[in-house]
Scaffold this active site. Structure first.
Site, PDB file in Angstrom:
ATOM      1  N   THR A  15       0.799  -1.226   0.000  1.00 49.66           N
ATOM      2  CA  THR A  15       0.000   0.000   0.000  1.00 49.66           C
ATOM      3  C   THR A  15       0.833   1.279   0.000  1.00 49.66           C
ATOM      4  OG1 THR A  15      -0.156  -0.084   2.414  1.00 49.66           O
ATOM      5  CG2 THR A  15      -1.934  -1.117   1.163  1.00 49.66           C
ATOM      6  N   ILE A  94      13.896  -4.287  -3.167  1.00 48.87           N
ATOM      7  CA  ILE A  94      13.991  -3.032  -3.910  1.00 48.87           C
ATOM      8  C   ILE A  94      14.584  -1.938  -3.032  1.00 48.87           C
ATOM      9  CG2 ILE A  94      12.709  -1.315  -5.236  1.00 48.87           C
ATOM     10  CD1 ILE A  94      12.683  -4.088  -6.511  1.00 48.87           C
ATOM     11  N   TYR A 157      19.316  -0.094 -17.771  1.00 52.73           N
ATOM     12  CA  TYR A 157      18.291   0.264 -18.756  1.00 52.73           C
ATOM     13  C   TYR A 157      18.934   0.832 -20.022  1.00 52.73           C
ATOM     14  CZ  TYR A 157      15.694   0.673 -14.288  1.00 52.73           C
ATOM     15  OH  TYR A 157      15.170   0.473 -13.047  1.00 52.73           O
ATOM     16  N   GLU A 207      31.300  -1.198 -11.547  1.00 49.85           N
ATOM     17  CA  GLU A 207      31.619   0.182 -11.192  1.00 49.85           C
ATOM     18  C   GLU A 207      32.663   0.152 -10.077  1.00 49.85           C
ATOM     19  OE1 GLU A 207      27.985   1.094  -8.069  1.00 49.85           O
ATOM     20  OE2 GLU A 207      27.631   1.422 -10.195  1.00 49.85           O
ATOM     21  N   HIS A 245      26.977   5.305  -3.987  1.00 43.83           N
ATOM     22  CA  HIS A 245      26.411   4.050  -3.513  1.00 43.83           C
ATOM     23  C   HIS A 245      27.076   3.631  -2.215  1.00 43.83           C
ATOM     24  CE1 HIS A 245      25.422   3.166  -7.953  1.00 43.83           C
ATOM     25  NE2 HIS A 245      24.361   3.621  -7.355  1.00 43.83           N
TER      26      HIS A 245
END
Length: 294
Positions: A15, A94, A157, A207, A245
Site C-alpha cells: 500500500t 527493492i 536500462y 563500477e 552508492h
C-alpha cells in the site's frame, strides 16, 4: 531459480503509494502477482488480496515463488525473514540502504534455507516479453539471447536500450544491487546465464568499489564457456572520487590505493581476456563480434 510467466509473486509493502505504479506495471506486463502483505491495511486493493502476514498469504493462495520487498530499509530484514519462514525461495529487495548487520543476518538465514536474495537497492529481474519482477523500465527491453548482470540500475536500462536498437534482444537482465552488502553475486548470475539455454552472450556492468568484478573476471576465465562483454562505469572519474552508492563507499575504507578502483577491474578483465567497452555505446558491437567468434 523459477523465473516463468506462471510464477506466483508476492508483494511486501503493497500500500505504499510510492510503489503502487510499479506494481501496476508488473501486472500489465503479465506478472502473476497473487497477493500482498501490508500489516494493518485494507483486505484488498484492486481485487488483489492483502494480508497482515506472509504465512496468511501462503495459506490463502498456495506456495509462492518470489516475493518483492518494497518496505522501508529498516523493515527489510523482518520482511525477508518472514518470507523465508514461509518457504519462499526467491527474494528481491527493492529498498536501498538496508543496514549491513541486517544483511549479514539475512544472508546467513538465506544460505541455510537455500534462498536467493537479489538486492537490496535493486530494480529486480526482467525476462523481456515474459516476466517483470521489480522496477525495470520494461519499454527498453526486447526478447532475445543476451543476458545482462549489473551493479547499476539506470545504466542497466541504458545498455538494454542500446542492445535493443542494435537488434540484440535480451534473455534475462538483473541488477544485483549496490548497497554495502548484497545478496546474489556476479558469480551466481554468471553461472545462471551459463546454464541458461536462451542466453548466448553475457554483458557484465560494474563500477568502482569492492572486488566483485575482479572475482567475476577470474571466474569467467575458469568456468564460463559463453562470451562475456564487460563495462566498468566511472573509469574516467577523478582520483579519490567515489560513487554515492553505500557499497562503494564502504568498500574503499581501509583499502589500498588500487583496490576496488576502475583500474584494478580493467586489469582483471584484461588478464581474463574479457573484452571491455570504453563506453556503453560500444557494447552492441562487441557483443556482435563475440557472437561471430562463437
Amino acid at each position: 531459480m523459477k523465473l516463468k510467466p506462471d510464477s506466483k509473486v508476492l508483494i511486501q509493502g503493497m500500500t505504499a503509494s510510492l510503489w503502487s505504479p510499479y506494481i501496476a506495471r508488473m501486472q500489465a506486463y503479465g506478472t502473476q502477482i497473487v497477493a500482498a502483505v501490508s500489516p494493518g491495511q485494507t483486505t484488498s486493493i484492486d481485487d488483489l488480496p492483502v494480508f497482515d502476514l506472509v504465512e496468511q498469504a501462503v495459506a490463502a493462495v498456495g506456495a509462492i515463488d518470489t516475493t518483492i520487498i518494497f518496505v522501508p530499509p529498516y523493515q527489510a530484514l523482518d520482511a525477508a525473514l518472514e518470507a523465508i519462514a514461509s518457504g519462499i525461495k526467491q527474494i528481491i529487495i527493492i529498498s536501498a540502504g538496508v543496514p549491513p548487520l541486517d544483511m549479514v543476518r539475512l544472508l546467513r538465514k538465506a544460505e541455510a534455507n537455500e534462498t536467493i536474495i537479489v538486492g537490496p537497492n535493486s530494480p529486480g529481474i526482467i525476462i523481456p516479453g515474459k516476466l517483470l519482477l521489480g522496477t525495470h523500465a520494461s519499454e527498453f527491453y526486447t526478447p532475445g539471447s543476451i543476458g545482462i548482470v549489473s551493479r547499476s540500475t539506470t545504466l542497466t536500462y541504458e545498455i538494454a536500450l542500446g542492445l535493443t536498437k542494435a537488434g540484440l534482444g535480451q534473455s534475462i537482465a538483473v541488477s544485483i544491487g549496490s548497497d554495502a552488502i548484497i545478496g546474489s553475486s556476479f558469480l551466481q548470475w554468471l553461472q545462471i546465464f551459463d546454464e541458461d539455454d536462451t542466453t548466448e552472450a553475457i554483458v557484465l556492468v560494474g563500477e568502482p568499489g569492492g572486488n566483485s568484478e575482479e572475482a567475476a573476471a577470474r571466474y569467467i576465465a575458469e568456468a564460463i564457456d559463453k562470451p562475456v562483454i564487460a563495462y566498468i562505469a566511472g573509469c574516467h572519474a577523478p582520483a579519490g572520487k567515489h560513487w554515492g552508492h553505500t557499497g562503494t563507499l564502504a568498500a574503499v575504507v581501509g583499502r589500498g590505493d588500487n583496490v576496488g578502483t576502475a583500474k584494478s577491474k580493467l586489469e582483471a578483465f584484461k588478464v581474463a581476456k574479457v573484452p571491455v567497452a570504453e563506453r556503453p555505446s560500444q557494447i552492441p558491437e562487441l557483443v556482435k563480434k563475440a557472437l561471430k567468434k562463437k
